[in-house]
Design a protein around this motif. Structure first.
Motif, PDB file in Angstrom:
ATOM      1  N   UNK A 159      87.434  55.288   3.501  1.00  0.00           N
ATOM      2  CA  UNK A 159      87.263  53.950   3.930  1.00  0.00           C
ATOM      3  C   UNK A 159      87.091  54.205   5.477  1.00  0.00           C
ATOM      4  N   UNK A 160      88.180  54.815   5.743  1.00  0.00           N
ATOM      5  CA  UNK A 160      87.646  55.727   7.131  1.00  0.00           C
ATOM      6  C   UNK A 160      86.735  55.683   8.148  1.00  0.00           C
ATOM      7  N   UNK A 161      85.885  56.741   6.896  1.00  0.00           N
ATOM      8  CA  UNK A 161      84.627  56.896   7.569  1.00  0.00           C
ATOM      9  C   UNK A 161      83.388  55.991   6.623  1.00  0.00           C
ATOM     10  N   UNK A 162      83.667  55.631   6.073  1.00  0.00           N
ATOM     11  CA  UNK A 162      82.744  54.274   5.259  1.00  0.00           C
ATOM     12  C   UNK A 162      81.702  55.585   4.707  1.00  0.00           C
ATOM     13  N   UNK A 163      81.780  56.386   4.041  1.00  0.00           N
ATOM     14  CA  UNK A 163      81.549  57.417   3.553  1.00  0.00           C
ATOM     15  C   UNK A 163      82.005  58.299   2.064  1.00  0.00           C
ATOM     16  N   UNK A 164      80.904  59.232   1.560  1.00  0.00           N
ATOM     17  CA  UNK A 164      81.518  59.200   0.278  1.00  0.00           C
ATOM     18  C   UNK A 164      81.799  61.213   0.817  1.00  0.00           C
ATOM     19  N   UNK A 165      82.440  60.948  -0.445  1.00  0.00           N
ATOM     20  CA  UNK A 165      83.308  63.041  -0.414  1.00  0.00           C
ATOM     21  C   UNK A 165      82.110  63.654  -0.787  1.00  0.00           C
ATOM     22  N   UNK A 166      81.076  63.193  -2.294  1.00  0.00           N
ATOM     23  CA  UNK A 166      79.852  63.930  -2.882  1.00  0.00           C
ATOM     24  C   UNK A 166      79.133  62.780  -1.854  1.00  0.00           C
ATOM     25  N   UNK A 167      77.400  62.799  -1.636  1.00  0.00           N
ATOM     26  CA  UNK A 167      76.910  61.534  -1.552  1.00  0.00           C
ATOM     27  C   UNK A 167      75.730  62.375  -2.652  1.00  0.00           C
ATOM     28  N   UNK A 168      74.703  61.495  -2.751  1.00  0.00           N
ATOM     29  CA  UNK A 168      73.641  61.622  -3.362  1.00  0.00           C
ATOM     30  C   UNK A 168      72.928  62.904  -3.035  1.00  0.00           C
ATOM     31  N   UNK A 169      72.056  62.813  -3.577  1.00  0.00           N
ATOM     32  CA  UNK A 169      71.041  64.187  -3.547  1.00  0.00           C
ATOM     33  C   UNK A 169      72.262  65.005  -2.612  1.00  0.00           C
ATOM     34  N   UNK A 170      73.268  65.571  -2.811  1.00  0.00           N
ATOM     35  CA  UNK A 170      74.506  65.881  -1.583  1.00  0.00           C
ATOM     36  C   UNK A 170      73.983  67.486  -1.024  1.00  0.00           C
ATOM     37  N   UNK A 198      59.475  65.525   6.208  1.00  0.00           N
ATOM     38  CA  UNK A 198      59.058  64.357   5.185  1.00  0.00           C
ATOM     39  C   UNK A 198      59.986  63.948   4.750  1.00  0.00           C
ATOM     40  N   UNK A 199      59.832  65.264   3.441  1.00  0.00           N
ATOM     41  CA  UNK A 199      60.393  65.505   2.435  1.00  0.00           C
ATOM     42  C   UNK A 199      61.826  65.250   1.785  1.00  0.00           C
ATOM     43  N   UNK A 200      62.586  65.906   3.154  1.00  0.00           N
ATOM     44  CA  UNK A 200      64.022  65.271   3.526  1.00  0.00           C
ATOM     45  C   UNK A 200      63.889  64.082   3.805  1.00  0.00           C
ATOM     46  N   UNK A 201      63.162  63.895   4.890  1.00  0.00           N
ATOM     47  CA  UNK A 201      63.402  62.789   5.173  1.00  0.00           C
ATOM     48  C   UNK A 201      63.315  61.158   4.356  1.00  0.00           C
ATOM     49  N   UNK A 202      62.550  61.450   3.278  1.00  0.00           N
ATOM     50  CA  UNK A 202      62.405  60.170   1.829  1.00  0.00           C
ATOM     51  C   UNK A 202      63.681  60.841   1.007  1.00  0.00           C
ATOM     52  N   UNK A 203      64.355  61.682   1.069  1.00  0.00           N
ATOM     53  CA  UNK A 203      65.776  61.874  -0.035  1.00  0.00           C
ATOM     54  C   UNK A 203      67.042  61.201   1.027  1.00  0.00           C
ATOM     55  N   UNK A 204      66.440  61.140   1.725  1.00  0.00           N
ATOM     56  CA  UNK A 204      67.666  60.580   3.286  1.00  0.00           C
ATOM     57  C   UNK A 204      68.042  58.776   3.104  1.00  0.00           C
ATOM     58  N   UNK A 205      66.143  58.659   3.132  1.00  0.00           N
ATOM     59  CA  UNK A 205      66.346  57.140   2.780  1.00  0.00           C
ATOM     60  C   UNK A 205      66.599  56.530   1.189  1.00  0.00           C
ATOM     61  N   UNK A 206      66.592  57.511   0.441  1.00  0.00           N
ATOM     62  CA  UNK A 206      67.081  57.093  -1.090  1.00  0.00           C
ATOM     63  C   UNK A 206      68.351  57.136  -1.220  1.00  0.00           C
ATOM     64  N   UNK A 207      69.172  57.991  -0.500  1.00  0.00           N
ATOM     65  CA  UNK A 207      70.383  58.157  -0.221  1.00  0.00           C
ATOM     66  C   UNK A 207      71.021  56.937   0.430  1.00  0.00           C
ATOM     67  N   UNK A 208      70.035  56.661   1.355  1.00  0.00           N
ATOM     68  CA  UNK A 208      70.952  55.427   2.253  1.00  0.00           C
ATOM     69  C   UNK A 208      70.624  54.223   1.861  1.00  0.00           C
TER      70      UNK A 208
END
Length: 448
Positions: A159-170, A198-208
């Protein structure tokens, strides 16, 4: 007005300084009239204040944040911090008057800085009863976990960072880790690098998108979701489970509305079936429907009671006496009697004979010994050992009594008696009594 000025305000009846608790009139216009308890008990009044006015009791001698600190001391403490400055605990303690320097410092750090439950206690809120509960809600960040087990329940969410230790598509960053642009001359190589970016950007969008969905649907705090689902009935839980795959296709509010609509549809179907049941039974008024429901519940309770009684009777068929007593008890219940006699079993259940063919030593026994061991439930090897002990003691003493035999082997006394009588009858041992000799010669069992 400071706390000291408010405490030093005199009573208009006796001109003494007001000391809590005191009385404040809520009927008189401002400035409000405050009188001491002694003047209030004598029904003091003047031209403005009357003794029959509504009033309230002013008292700050209760704790709100710390059991050892009263509300009055908390007010003095906050005013002292504002006057003397944070960290000047000696002057703060002098102004509070009832606490020491160390107590003020510890109270500040324990309650206002390192309080895991928050500054103010959670007050009970008035809940609005909803006919159709909303399952999905936009959730705020859950409280910081105190233990590692709670952190694991939140899927590693911090909660302090609003993030996960292991993200989706880490490991998405590993594909663009070594990509750099230095004015490549080959156009094809530059296009390949741009495609990888561009592929990396799409993967980040899916994570978000996934993180946003988790937050919007309140899926972070698992324990809170489980506690909420405890109040749902079976149909609501099943509908929620079936609709979960569709949450990514709509907003949380639309998902809630869909779920509420389906629950409402199910309730309407139940009500239609209920009205159809009334119509089939000739019910045409609400009064008749209420009477029908009462009689239906009574019939269901009577049917369940008869089923329970039948199961009790069937369970006691092996004991005829207890079965008769149970039927008489049910008859008294139907007649309206409240004082019922207890059910006393008339006999004990006998255990079935033991199958000795699978035990070693079975071939060493004759037919009578096999029958006796099966009925008494003694295995062949144990019978042979008991028989040897009795014979050895009989040869040593010349006779053997039942009382002495019970001390030789440590088994059930009823089994010992049956085994002893059988060996006496078969002339393996003898008690030495004249009756025993007669019983042996006549082939009858010994009376002992």
């Amino acid at each position: 007005m400071s706390l000291q000025e408010r405490d030093s305000k005199p009573c208009p009846g006796c001109s003494s300084c007001l000391i809590e608790p005191y009385i404040r009139c809520i009927t008189c216009p401002p400035p409000s009239v405050c009188i001491c308890l002694q003047c209030f008990s004598h029904a003091w009044e003047d031209g403005k204040h009357q003794s029959d006015h509504d009033y309230e009791i002013i008292a700050n001698q209760f704790s709100i944040l710390d059991p050892s600190w009263t509300a009055k001391e908390e007010l003095k403490f906050l005013e002292a911090i504002g006057d003397c400055g944070l960290g000047n605990w000696q002057d703060v303690a002098v102004q509070v008057q009832t606490k020491t320097k160390l107590e003020c410092e510890r109270h500040y750090h324990r309650v206002f800085i390192n309080n895991p439950r928050g500054l103010f206690p959670t007050l009970p809120q008035t809940t609005v009863v909803r006919t159709y509960p909303i399952v999905c809600r936009v959730s705020e960040d859950p409280p910081r976990p105190l233990k590692e087990a709670q952190r694991a329940d939140m899927a590693g969410y911090t909660p302090a960072r609003g993030d996960f230790n292991a993200e989706f598509d880490n490991y998405a960053e590993h594909d663009v880790l070594d990509i750099y642009f230095q004015g490549e001359e080959e156009e094809l190589l530059e296009e390949l690098k741009m495609a990888a970016v561009d592929i990396y950007s799409e993967r980040l969008q899916e994570r978000q998108r996934r993180k946003r969905m988790i937050r919007n649907y309140g899926l972070i705090n698992i324990s809170k979701i489980q506690m909420t689902e405890l109040g749902y009935d079976k149909i609501t839980k099943e509908l929620n489970r079936c609709l979960n795959p569709f949450i990514k296709l709509q907003t949380p509010l639309a998902h809630d509305k869909l779920l509420e609509g389906m629950i409402y549809e199910n309730d309407l179907k139940k009500e239609v079936k209920r009205l159809q049941e009334f119509r089939r039974n000739g019910i045409v008024s609400f009064k008749g429907a209420r009477i029908f429901d009462q009689l239906k519940r009574r019939r269901e309770r009577s049917k369940q009671q008869r089923t329970n009684q039948l199961s009790q009777v069937l369970s006691s068929l092996e004991d005829p006496g207890a079965c008769c007593q149970m039927l008489q008890r049910f008859a008294l219940i139907e007649a309206g009697h409240t004082e019922l006699p207890p059910i006393i079993p008339s006999m004990r259940r006998t255990a079935p004979p033991l199958n000795l063919q699978e035990f070693p030593g079975f071939e060493k026994l004759n037919d009578k010994e096999r029958e006796m061991c099966a009925s008494v439930r003694i295995i062949p090897e144990a019978y042979i050992e008991y028989k040897r002990i009795f014979q050895a003691e009989y040869n040593k003493l010349g006779c053997l009594k039942l009382k002495h035999a019970r001390n030789l082997i440590r088994i059930d006394v009823n089994k010992t008696r049956k085994l002893f009588d059988f060996l006496v009858k078969e002339c393996v041992i003898s008690t030495g009594d004249q009756e025993d000799a007669q019983s042996i010669s006549s082939g009858l069992p010994s009376p002992s």
